[in-house]
Design a protein around this motif. Structure first.
Motif, PDB file in Angstrom:
ATOM      1  N   LYS A 167     -34.765 -29.551  21.016  1.00  0.00           N
ATOM      2  CA  LYS A 167     -36.037 -30.703  21.413  1.00  0.00           C
ATOM      3  C   LYS A 167     -35.161 -31.922  22.451  1.00  0.00           C
ATOM      4  CE  LYS A 167     -38.461 -34.350  19.034  1.00  0.00           C
ATOM      5  NZ  LYS A 167     -38.944 -35.217  17.735  1.00  0.00           N
ATOM      6  N   HIS A 168     -33.812 -32.167  21.834  1.00  0.00           N
ATOM      7  CA  HIS A 168     -33.578 -33.251  22.743  1.00  0.00           C
ATOM      8  C   HIS A 168     -33.059 -31.673  24.019  1.00  0.00           C
ATOM      9  CE1 HIS A 168     -32.730 -36.277  19.923  1.00  0.00           C
ATOM     10  NE2 HIS A 168     -32.227 -35.602  19.036  1.00  0.00           N
ATOM     11  N   LEU A 169     -32.675 -31.368  23.958  1.00  0.00           N
ATOM     12  CA  LEU A 169     -32.103 -29.871  25.123  1.00  0.00           C
ATOM     13  C   LEU A 169     -33.243 -30.077  25.816  1.00  0.00           C
ATOM     14  CD1 LEU A 169     -30.289 -28.167  26.464  1.00  0.00           C
ATOM     15  CD2 LEU A 169     -31.009 -26.946  25.088  1.00  0.00           C
ATOM     16  N   ARG A 170     -34.953 -29.671  25.535  1.00  0.00           N
ATOM     17  CA  ARG A 170     -35.838 -30.006  26.611  1.00  0.00           C
ATOM     18  C   ARG A 170     -36.362 -31.897  27.128  1.00  0.00           C
ATOM     19  NH1 ARG A 170     -38.755 -29.025  21.941  1.00  0.00           N
ATOM     20  NH2 ARG A 170     -38.550 -26.781  21.850  1.00  0.00           N
ATOM     21  N   ASN A 171     -35.527 -32.457  26.508  1.00  0.00           N
ATOM     22  CA  ASN A 171     -35.595 -33.960  27.582  1.00  0.00           C
ATOM     23  C   ASN A 171     -34.683 -34.764  28.437  1.00  0.00           C
ATOM     24  OD1 ASN A 171     -38.124 -34.420  25.708  1.00  0.00           O
ATOM     25  ND2 ASN A 171     -37.139 -34.778  24.021  1.00  0.00           N
ATOM     26  N   LEU A 172     -33.628 -33.347  28.340  1.00  0.00           N
ATOM     27  CA  LEU A 172     -32.437 -33.480  29.299  1.00  0.00           C
ATOM     28  C   LEU A 172     -32.843 -33.546  30.851  1.00  0.00           C
ATOM     29  CD1 LEU A 172     -28.916 -32.185  27.839  1.00  0.00           C
ATOM     30  CD2 LEU A 172     -29.464 -34.683  28.235  1.00  0.00           C
ATOM     31  N   PRO A 173     -32.118 -34.248  31.457  1.00  0.00           N
ATOM     32  CA  PRO A 173     -32.640 -34.507  32.918  1.00  0.00           C
ATOM     33  C   PRO A 173     -32.054 -33.325  33.446  1.00  0.00           C
ATOM     34  CG  PRO A 173     -31.987 -36.187  32.918  1.00  0.00           C
ATOM     35  CD  PRO A 173     -32.073 -35.595  31.321  1.00  0.00           C
ATOM     36  N   LEU A 174     -32.738 -32.290  35.099  1.00  0.00           N
ATOM     37  CA  LEU A 174     -31.138 -31.511  35.467  1.00  0.00           C
ATOM     38  C   LEU A 174     -30.087 -31.910  35.774  1.00  0.00           C
ATOM     39  CD1 LEU A 174     -33.961 -30.100  38.048  1.00  0.00           C
ATOM     40  CD2 LEU A 174     -33.213 -29.031  35.122  1.00  0.00           C
ATOM     41  N   HIS A 175     -29.420 -33.421  36.008  1.00  0.00           N
ATOM     42  CA  HIS A 175     -28.010 -33.273  36.408  1.00  0.00           C
ATOM     43  C   HIS A 175     -27.352 -33.639  35.566  1.00  0.00           C
ATOM     44  CE1 HIS A 175     -30.070 -37.094  35.495  1.00  0.00           C
ATOM     45  NE2 HIS A 175     -28.769 -37.228  35.275  1.00  0.00           N
ATOM     46  N   LEU A 176     -27.921 -33.895  33.558  1.00  0.00           N
ATOM     47  CA  LEU A 176     -27.454 -33.590  32.831  1.00  0.00           C
ATOM     48  C   LEU A 176     -27.067 -32.306  31.928  1.00  0.00           C
ATOM     49  CD1 LEU A 176     -28.715 -36.938  30.675  1.00  0.00           C
ATOM     50  CD2 LEU A 176     -26.097 -36.653  31.874  1.00  0.00           C
ATOM     51  N   LEU A 177     -28.091 -31.514  32.487  1.00  0.00           N
ATOM     52  CA  LEU A 177     -27.616 -29.872  32.093  1.00  0.00           C
ATOM     53  C   LEU A 177     -26.565 -29.684  32.433  1.00  0.00           C
ATOM     54  CD1 LEU A 177     -31.400 -28.527  31.988  1.00  0.00           C
ATOM     55  CD2 LEU A 177     -29.919 -29.020  29.912  1.00  0.00           C
ATOM     56  N   ASP A 178     -26.447 -29.880  33.970  1.00  0.00           N
ATOM     57  CA  ASP A 178     -25.269 -29.472  34.245  1.00  0.00           C
ATOM     58  C   ASP A 178     -23.673 -29.828  33.914  1.00  0.00           C
ATOM     59  OD1 ASP A 178     -26.822 -28.110  36.573  1.00  0.00           O
ATOM     60  OD2 ASP A 178     -26.365 -29.272  38.176  1.00  0.00           O
ATOM     61  N   ASP A 179     -24.041 -31.344  33.702  1.00  0.00           N
ATOM     62  CA  ASP A 179     -22.674 -32.248  32.809  1.00  0.00           C
ATOM     63  C   ASP A 179     -22.298 -30.859  31.444  1.00  0.00           C
ATOM     64  OD1 ASP A 179     -22.176 -33.549  34.790  1.00  0.00           O
ATOM     65  OD2 ASP A 179     -23.504 -35.267  33.877  1.00  0.00           O
ATOM     66  N   ILE A 180     -23.487 -30.541  31.012  1.00  0.00           N
ATOM     67  CA  ILE A 180     -22.942 -29.762  29.537  1.00  0.00           C
ATOM     68  C   ILE A 180     -22.459 -28.442  29.783  1.00  0.00           C
ATOM     69  CG2 ILE A 180     -24.130 -31.283  28.063  1.00  0.00           C
ATOM     70  CD1 ILE A 180     -26.460 -29.200  27.650  1.00  0.00           C
ATOM     71  N   GLY A 181     -22.733 -28.072  31.500  1.00  0.00           N
ATOM     72  CA  GLY A 181     -22.732 -26.696  31.829  1.00  0.00           C
ATOM     73  C   GLY A 181     -23.569 -25.537  31.573  1.00  0.00           C
ATOM     74  N   LEU A 182     -24.518 -25.393  31.717  1.00  0.00           N
ATOM     75  CA  LEU A 182     -26.602 -24.829  31.293  1.00  0.00           C
ATOM     76  C   LEU A 182     -26.399 -25.180  32.452  1.00  0.00           C
ATOM     77  CD1 LEU A 182     -27.807 -26.329  27.719  1.00  0.00           C
ATOM     78  CD2 LEU A 182     -26.484 -23.816  28.557  1.00  0.00           C
ATOM     79  N   ASP A 183     -26.885 -24.273  33.050  1.00  0.00           N
ATOM     80  CA  ASP A 183     -28.849 -23.818  34.253  1.00  0.00           C
ATOM     81  C   ASP A 183     -30.159 -24.038  33.434  1.00  0.00           C
ATOM     82  OD1 ASP A 183     -28.498 -21.377  33.227  1.00  0.00           O
ATOM     83  OD2 ASP A 183     -28.244 -20.376  35.293  1.00  0.00           O
ATOM     84  N   TYR A 184     -30.938 -24.223  34.040  1.00  0.00           N
ATOM     85  CA  TYR A 184     -32.377 -24.514  33.957  1.00  0.00           C
ATOM     86  C   TYR A 184     -32.591 -23.433  33.510  1.00  0.00           C
ATOM     87  CZ  TYR A 184     -36.936 -25.212  33.084  1.00  0.00           C
ATOM     88  OH  TYR A 184     -37.942 -25.890  32.163  1.00  0.00           O
ATOM     89  N   PRO A 185     -32.376 -21.954  33.466  1.00  0.00           N
ATOM     90  CA  PRO A 185     -33.170 -20.692  33.347  1.00  0.00           C
ATOM     91  C   PRO A 185     -32.471 -20.409  31.896  1.00  0.00           C
ATOM     92  CG  PRO A 185     -32.946 -20.431  34.745  1.00  0.00           C
ATOM     93  CD  PRO A 185     -32.104 -21.355  34.688  1.00  0.00           C
ATOM     94  N   ALA A 186     -31.364 -20.323  31.533  1.00  0.00           N
ATOM     95  CA  ALA A 186     -30.455 -20.867  30.470  1.00  0.00           C
ATOM     96  C   ALA A 186     -30.532 -21.882  29.464  1.00  0.00           C
ATOM     97  CB  ALA A 186     -28.569 -21.130  30.719  1.00  0.00           C
ATOM     98  N   ALA A 187     -30.797 -22.696  30.002  1.00  0.00           N
ATOM     99  CA  ALA A 187     -31.410 -24.169  28.759  1.00  0.00           C
ATOM    100  C   ALA A 187     -32.908 -23.321  28.685  1.00  0.00           C
ATOM    101  CB  ALA A 187     -31.582 -25.789  30.151  1.00  0.00           C
ATOM    102  N   LEU A 188     -33.678 -22.906  29.634  1.00  0.00           N
ATOM    103  CA  LEU A 188     -35.004 -22.737  28.800  1.00  0.00           C
ATOM    104  C   LEU A 188     -35.055 -21.710  27.873  1.00  0.00           C
ATOM    105  CD1 LEU A 188     -38.327 -23.579  29.416  1.00  0.00           C
ATOM    106  CD2 LEU A 188     -38.155 -21.318  31.690  1.00  0.00           C
ATOM    107  N   ALA A 189     -34.288 -20.746  27.971  1.00  0.00           N
ATOM    108  CA  ALA A 189     -34.152 -19.516  26.831  1.00  0.00           C
ATOM    109  C   ALA A 189     -34.216 -20.882  25.751  1.00  0.00           C
ATOM    110  CB  ALA A 189     -33.452 -18.467  27.699  1.00  0.00           C
TER     111      ALA A 189
END
Length: 75
Positions: free
Chosen positions: A44-66
């Protein structure tokens, strides 16, 4: 006051061989439910993260979406 026990602590308790059978089963159930809840909250928290924070945790958008699309019971 509520004190949360981490899933690892509950799992360690569940591995104790001196526990009565029902207590061991109850602890194993608690480990499963706690793990599921932790996955649900994390996704649920991952769903609410902005894209720049996904980069900070080492995930790209397709991996986060999966990861976000997995049900809570799936690792």
């Amino acid at each position: 006051m509520f004190i949360a026990i981490q899933p690892q602590q509950v799992a360690a308790l569940a591995r104790q061989s001196h526990l009565p059978i029902m207590a061991g089963l109850a602890l194993r159930f608690a480990v499963i439910v706690t793990t599921w809840d932790q996955r649900r909250r994390t996704r649920k928290h991952l769903r609410n993260l902005p894209l720049h924070l996904l980069d900070d945790i080492g995930l790209d958008y397709p991996a986060a979406l999966a990861e976000m699309s997995k049900p809570f019971w799936r690792a």
